[in-house]
Write an enzyme that holds these catalytic residues in place. Structure first.
Site, PDB file in Angstrom:
ATOM      1  N   GLU A 189      41.638  28.852  42.545  1.00 61.12           N
ATOM      2  CA  GLU A 189      42.202  29.663  43.617  1.00 61.12           C
ATOM      3  C   GLU A 189      41.350  29.670  44.882  1.00 61.12           C
ATOM      4  OE1 GLU A 189      43.175  33.446  41.862  1.00 61.12           O
ATOM      5  OE2 GLU A 189      44.681  32.571  40.538  1.00 61.12           O
ATOM      6  N   GLU A 217      48.660  28.474  36.200  1.00 62.67           N
ATOM      7  CA  GLU A 217      48.287  29.797  35.708  1.00 62.67           C
ATOM      8  C   GLU A 217      49.441  30.725  36.019  1.00 62.67           C
ATOM      9  OE1 GLU A 217      44.402  31.439  36.620  1.00 62.67           O
ATOM     10  OE2 GLU A 217      45.234  33.474  36.665  1.00 62.67           O
ATOM     11  N   THR A 239      36.547  37.608  36.233  1.00 59.30           N
ATOM     12  CA  THR A 239      37.612  38.610  36.116  1.00 59.30           C
ATOM     13  C   THR A 239      37.101  39.765  35.281  1.00 59.30           C
ATOM     14  OG1 THR A 239      39.432  37.050  36.393  1.00 59.30           O
ATOM     15  CG2 THR A 239      39.985  39.158  35.462  1.00 59.30           C
TER      16      THR A 239
END
Length: 812
Positions: free
Chosen positions: A179, A263, A95
């Site tokens: 994910e 999350e 990220t």
């Protein structure tokens, strides 16, 4: 109603306070009954990782570092987190940065790599009962020939658990890959591997996707159902939203498994407090989720990064020790300080106030032995005060009830903290409490709560000259202030005849990436420094270990796009082993995948491999000078970027060594004087509203009228900061109460020397400047990019927008 809403918005902007219309109050009667049914509460936590969002915490002075850790983990002090979820580093940007893997190559294990071990140890030292959860985002490329869901991937996780055991850490929960579409066989085989290796107490969470698809499969796949202990989904209350409604699938709720928001968040540290308060309560009310885990835990990353404004604590200045505990931390504390994992939800004492979610929500929890209980209320969307009455039954204790609250109703002013209110006593067996709008309240029988009192020092600039030989680090350490964006930059023994330690890019091959739309976004690099650095020379010795490789030196590194996938604003000097060199510029234009522009190029004597050479970049105004081994190879003029971080990099995943890094100061322009401050986005001038001269006068933009209320005197204070004083008013540009709220309108105030009246004015793009508050690091900003006269001038987190860039036109 539209006219009323517009009026209230205008008042809020001018006063920094939320204004609510008066509506009829709602009364709610609640029976807090210990015999109520309800799921088991698993806790509220936060995530370190999914990007290098904890990286700078490690380099904080020990005093402030301990204060921050206390605010995160110490019971009865701050956020009092009950779950810590960490990234299993994978050598790839996950990220806002890359965390180093503990196993770059198969069986080459370093159980001290990275900082998550240290963080888990610190959390456990403060709260031995905290639960630990681990999840991979990316991973080294050797795993399964690029397939994480493989036998290699399972062995990799088992190896990581072995490292955790060496650190004395027992991991409570383990996931697959963040994910990514789940693999049933992977979870089933991982469950068997956990049992075979003695990790029977570690529960599997599946599948950490943004859906509940795995739950549907578990209904008909008994092996998968047996493997997965907890069903976790990401952003079940809707990504980057007000989180007014949460959801899980009917299939998930029918499994008899615990359901988690594994999350959630991705919200600004201040404005996200209200959404988080809603989500903790409503995740259970709407979707029967028994845990809420916030991403991220910290904003301990540089301000040029996309998500730098999110977390429970902002800590982006390790050299000064400055940090800020956010509203979100106190929003979370209203649950965590009054409950424990293993408590039971009381369904009959949980719901929406007055039966309407617009009034707010409440959730009740009780200890398994019924010795204690707490009810948490949130009134984020209420428009008037309301009354609740509580009757206690089912073996729960009564007596004196304690009340704590956090006021999230005021967008401006100082950041609120949790405070203790008056106790409640029963009247004919019933307790009565008035709830004001925009608050979180907890009514409890427990004691031992509190709001920490440690305070942050002032923000300061990272002083040049700065240097680091990298000689003093132990093997595997990251260098002070350096934050890897891709790859892994760690200390290692020097080669090429140089003794001691160097910094080395240690990830040997392209990793299994988490998020990249383009392969040219993959090159390793690491950044450090002060975003306000402008005129400087950055230099480093470099050694290429392999043929067909290149080393890079970076300067004036500015905005980086989301997940770094769209590139960043920076200058790069690149040297290959063949002697070809280039001075390059990258940008974020159109959010494309890493645009590269060659500003200059040429050839020098081939450095080959195994020998040391020096690279340097000098920035002086619009002039950029590139040198190799002390010889100038290129001089160019470019006005694209005026300030930013420094960095090191490679053009691919291979080893490069670095030594004797330095950043030295070049002469800067003296900005003392009187100026018009003109918005780049609108051409309008910073102006005292209606020419006002009194304290509290709002500052706006307005068409240039050559008035004194549009002229500002700049004068230096210590450390390169400036005061900005109105010529007509003699008042200073000020952040009300040193507010950390993004969107707080700036005002005039009598000069006081406060950090809320000190500003860092740094060159920006194309000859413009940015103006940054010393009190919080926010930029002076035209509210929402407005173009009309009297649009408020506010503070906002760094976003690189033209409404945060200013021209200085000297008038005296």
């Amino acid at each position: 109603m539209a006219a009323l809403a517009a009026l209230l918005m205008g008042l809020a902007l001018l006063t920094g306070r939320a204004v609510s219309p008066a509506y009829a109050a709602t009364d709610t009667a609640i029976a807090v009954d210990g015999t109520s049914g309800g799921r088991t509460f698993d806790g509220v936590g936060a995530i370190s990782g999914g990007g290098g969002n904890t990286r700078l915490l490690v380099d904080y002075p020990s005093s402030q570092r301990n204060q921050i850790l206390d605010y995160l983990f110490k019971p009865g002090y701050g956020a009092s987190l009950q779950i810590l979820k960490v990234e299993i580093g994978g050598d790839t940007n996950s990220t806002d940065g890359s965390e180093a893997s503990f196993e770059h190559s198969k069986d080459d294990i370093d159980c001290n790599a990275g900082y998550e071990w240290w963080l888990m140890e610190q959390a456990k030292a403060r709260n031995p009962n905290i639960k630990l959860f681990a999840l991979a985002w990316g991973a080294p490329g050797w795993i399964g020939n690029g397939n994480f869901y493989s036998t290699d991937g399972i062995n990799y996780l088992i190896d990581w658990l072995g490292c955790a055991k060496q650190h004395g850490l027992s991991i409570d929960y383990l996931g697959g890959q963040n994910e990514k579409t789940y693999s049933a066989s992977f979870y089933e085989n991982l469950k068997s591997a956990l049992a075979a290796n003695g990790y029977t107490s570690t529960k599997l969470v599946g599948s950490d996707e943004t859906n509940w698809n795995i739950a549907t499969a578990m209904k008909t796949d008994s092996a998968l159902n047996n493997a997965v202990d907890i069903v976790g989904a990401h952003y079940p209350c809707t990504y980057a939203s007000a989180m007014t409604t949460c959801s899980s699938s009917a299939d998930a709720q029918s499994l008899g498994k615990q359901l988690w928001a594994s999350e959630n968040g991705s919200e600004n540290a201040e404005t996200g407090a209200a959404p988080v308060a809603r989500a903790i309560n409503r995740g259970y009310l709407d979707a029967k989720m028994s845990a809420y885990i916030n991403w991220p835990m910290l904003a301990a990353d540089y301000q040029n990064l996309y998500f730098h404004d999110q977390g429970l604590v902002t800590a982006n200045q390790p050299w000064s020790g400055a940090y800020s505990v956010s509203r979100t931390a106190w929003s979370i504390a209203q649950t965590t300080q009054f409950t424990s994992p293993g408590w039971k939800y009381l369904d009959s004492a949980s719901g929406y106030l007055g039966g309407d979610r617009a009034n707010g929500s409440y959730v009740s929890y009780a200890a398994p032995d019924k010795s204690a209980w707490s009810t948490v209320f949130e009134t984020m969307d209420a428009t008037a005060s309301q009354t609740v009455t509580l009757d206690i039954a089912g073996g729960l204790p009564g007596g004196t009830l304690h009340v704590w609250s956090t006021d999230l109703s005021q967008p401006g002013g100082a950041t609120p903290r949790m405070v203790q209110n008056s106790d409640l006593t029963a009247n004919n067996g019933t307790y009565t409490l008035t709830l004001d709008p925009g608050h979180v309240y907890t009514v409890t029988t427990t004691t031992g709560q509190g709001a920490g009192t440690a305070t942050s020092p002032a923000r300061n600039r990272l002083v040049m000259p700065y240097s680091d030989s990298f000689a003093g680090y132990s093997t595997g350490q990251e260098a002070k202030y350096f934050a890897s964006m891709n790859g892994a930059f760690q200390a290692a023994p020097c080669t090429g005849g140089r003794t001691g330690q160097c910094l080395r890019q240690t990830a040997p091959q392209k990793p299994i990436v988490w998020w990249y739309p383009a392969t040219n976004a993959l090159q390793p690099y690491t950044l450090m420094g002060d975003v306000g650095w402008s005129n400087y020379t950055v230099s480093s010795d470099v050694l290429l270990e392999k043929s067909s490789s290149s080393a890079e030196l970076l300067g004036r590194v500015g905005t980086q796009t989301k997940f770094s996938a769209g590139g960043m604003n920076a200058y790069h000097l690149r040297l290959s082993d063949t002697g070809s060199w280039s001075l390059l510029k990258t940008d974020t234009a159109g959010n494309k995948a890493w645009n590269w522009t060659t500003l200059a190029s040429g050839t020098v004597t081939a450095p080959g491999t195994g020998t040391w050479h020096n690279l340097s970049l000098t920035f002086q105004g619009s002039t950029i000078i590139a040198k190799i081994d002390g010889n100038t190879v290129g001089t160019v003029t470019d006005t694209s970027y005026g300030a930013g971080l420094a960095g090191l990099g490679t053009a691919g995943y291979y080893p490069v060594e670095y030594s004797n890094f330095s950043v030295t100061h070049e002469p800067v322009s003296d900005l003392s004087g009187t100026y018009k401050i003109i918005s780049v986005s609108t051409g309008k001038v910073l102006t005292a509203y209606n020419g006002g001269t009194s304290d509290g006068t709002p500052v706006v933009q307005k068409t240039d009228a050559n008035s004194g209320s549009q002229q500002w005197k700049l004068a230096y204070t210590s450390g390169g900061y400036l005061t900005i004083t109105g010529v007509t008013s003699g008042k200073s540009l000020d952040v009300n109460a040193a507010s950390t709220w993004p969107g707080t309108q700036l005002q005039l105030k009598t000069p006081s020397g406060s950090v809320s009246q000190q500003w860092l004015i740094a060159p920006g793009d194309s000859g413009s400047y940015t103006i940054e508050s010393r009190s919080n690091g926010y930029k002076v900003d035209v509210y929402k990019g407005g173009t009309t006269d009297n649009t408020p001038i506010d503070q906002w987190y760094t976003n690189g927008g033209s409404n945060q860039r200013w021209k200085l036109v000297k008038v005296a």
